[in-house]
Design a protein around this motif. Sequence first.
Motif, mmCIF file in Angstrom:
data_model
loop_
_atom_site.group_PDB
_atom_site.id
_atom_site.type_symbol
_atom_site.label_atom_id
_atom_site.label_comp_id
_atom_site.label_asym_id
_atom_site.label_seq_id
_atom_site.Cartn_x
_atom_site.Cartn_y
_atom_site.Cartn_z
ATOM 1 N N MET A 3 0.849 -1.182 0.000
ATOM 2 C CA MET A 3 0.000 0.000 0.000
ATOM 3 C C MET A 3 0.890 1.239 0.000
ATOM 4 N N PRO A 4 0.453 2.317 -0.683
ATOM 5 C CA PRO A 4 1.263 3.534 -0.703
ATOM 6 C C PRO A 4 1.324 4.169 0.685
ATOM 7 N N GLU A 5 2.418 4.870 0.937
ATOM 8 C CA GLU A 5 2.564 5.578 2.192
ATOM 9 C C GLU A 5 1.621 6.774 2.222
ATOM 10 N N ALA A 6 1.432 7.341 3.400
ATOM 11 C CA ALA A 6 0.572 8.515 3.542
ATOM 12 C C ALA A 6 1.090 9.660 2.667
ATOM 13 N N ASN A 7 0.190 10.525 2.258
ATOM 14 C CA ASN A 7 0.492 11.702 1.454
ATOM 15 C C ASN A 7 1.056 11.347 0.084
ATOM 16 N N LYS A 8 0.514 10.319 -0.507
ATOM 17 C CA LYS A 8 0.998 9.897 -1.808
ATOM 18 C C LYS A 8 -0.049 10.079 -2.911
ATOM 19 N N PHE A 9 -1.028 10.930 -2.678
ATOM 20 C CA PHE A 9 -2.028 11.240 -3.684
ATOM 21 C C PHE A 9 -1.957 12.725 -3.994
ATOM 22 N N ARG A 10 -2.307 13.098 -5.232
ATOM 23 C CA ARG A 10 -2.397 14.510 -5.593
ATOM 24 C C ARG A 10 -3.478 14.678 -6.648
ATOM 25 N N ILE A 29 -7.052 8.519 -0.913
ATOM 26 C CA ILE A 29 -7.835 8.832 -2.100
ATOM 27 C C ILE A 29 -9.142 9.512 -1.705
ATOM 28 N N ASP A 30 -9.696 9.130 -0.560
ATOM 29 C CA ASP A 30 -10.932 9.761 -0.090
ATOM 30 C C ASP A 30 -10.718 11.234 0.235
ATOM 31 N N ALA A 31 -9.586 11.571 0.835
ATOM 32 C CA ALA A 31 -9.278 12.969 1.144
ATOM 33 C C ALA A 31 -9.118 13.779 -0.146
ATOM 34 N N ALA A 32 -8.475 13.200 -1.145
ATOM 35 C CA ALA A 32 -8.309 13.878 -2.430
ATOM 36 C C ALA A 32 -9.664 14.084 -3.108
ATOM 37 N N ARG A 33 -10.502 13.063 -3.100
ATOM 38 C CA ARG A 33 -11.839 13.180 -3.699
ATOM 39 C C ARG A 33 -12.660 14.260 -3.003
ATOM 40 N N GLU A 57 -4.004 11.341 -8.877
ATOM 41 C CA GLU A 57 -2.811 10.554 -9.159
ATOM 42 C C GLU A 57 -2.296 9.941 -7.863
ATOM 43 N N ILE A 58 -1.614 8.818 -8.015
ATOM 44 C CA ILE A 58 -0.982 8.140 -6.894
ATOM 45 C C ILE A 58 0.500 8.007 -7.204
ATOM 46 N N MET A 59 1.326 8.140 -6.179
ATOM 47 C CA MET A 59 2.756 7.969 -6.381
ATOM 48 C C MET A 59 3.083 6.481 -6.353
ATOM 49 N N THR A 60 3.787 6.022 -7.369
ATOM 50 C CA THR A 60 4.180 4.620 -7.436
ATOM 51 C C THR A 60 5.392 4.373 -6.543
ATOM 52 N N GLU A 61 5.736 3.119 -6.379
ATOM 53 C CA GLU A 61 6.869 2.757 -5.525
ATOM 54 C C GLU A 61 8.181 3.357 -6.011
ATOM 55 N N ASN A 62 8.300 3.612 -7.317
ATOM 56 C CA ASN A 62 9.542 4.188 -7.838
ATOM 57 C C ASN A 62 9.512 5.713 -7.894
ATOM 58 N N CYS A 64 7.208 7.767 -9.338
ATOM 59 C CA CYS A 64 6.503 8.369 -10.463
ATOM 60 C C CYS A 64 5.016 8.526 -10.116
ATOM 61 N N TRP A 65 4.358 9.459 -10.783
ATOM 62 C CA TRP A 65 2.926 9.650 -10.567
ATOM 63 C C TRP A 65 2.152 8.896 -11.636
ATOM 64 N N ARG A 66 1.054 8.252 -11.229
ATOM 65 C CA ARG A 66 0.195 7.513 -12.143
ATOM 66 C C ARG A 66 -1.242 7.976 -11.923
ATOM 67 N N THR A 67 -1.888 8.387 -13.020
ATOM 68 C CA THR A 67 -3.283 8.820 -12.934
ATOM 69 C C THR A 67 -4.165 7.601 -12.725
ATOM 70 N N ILE A 68 -5.038 7.681 -11.730
ATOM 71 C CA ILE A 68 -5.912 6.552 -11.446
ATOM 72 C C ILE A 68 -7.381 6.874 -11.670
ATOM 73 N N GLN A 69 -7.726 8.165 -11.800
ATOM 74 C CA GLN A 69 -9.134 8.513 -11.992
ATOM 75 C C GLN A 69 -9.271 9.945 -12.441
ATOM 76 N N TYR A 70 -10.232 10.193 -13.334
ATOM 77 C CA TYR A 70 -10.658 11.551 -13.678
ATOM 78 C C TYR A 70 -12.128 11.645 -13.363
ATOM 79 N N SER A 71 -12.541 12.813 -12.882
ATOM 80 C CA SER A 71 -13.972 13.009 -12.608
ATOM 81 C C SER A 71 -14.473 14.251 -13.305
#
Length: 71
Positions: A3-10, A29-33, A57-62, A64-71
Amino acid sequence: MAMPEANKFRLVGMDGLPHPVLDMPYESIDAARLAAKQWTSTQKKDLSGNYSSIGIEIMTENGCWRTIQYS
């Protein structure tokens, strides 16, 4: 997969760049939403810019940022 560490969403705009107003780390992700929902509810309904839709977006283990959802 760990699981990603805290503060890994933007939040990002439709152009994939960090959102100009909501660019900060989110612990879940809920806080970002919730931040995106609250911000968009305060904007005029006739937004014509790229920021009328917001991506998460979520920060990957390496690191990098990966988009996971658009609303």
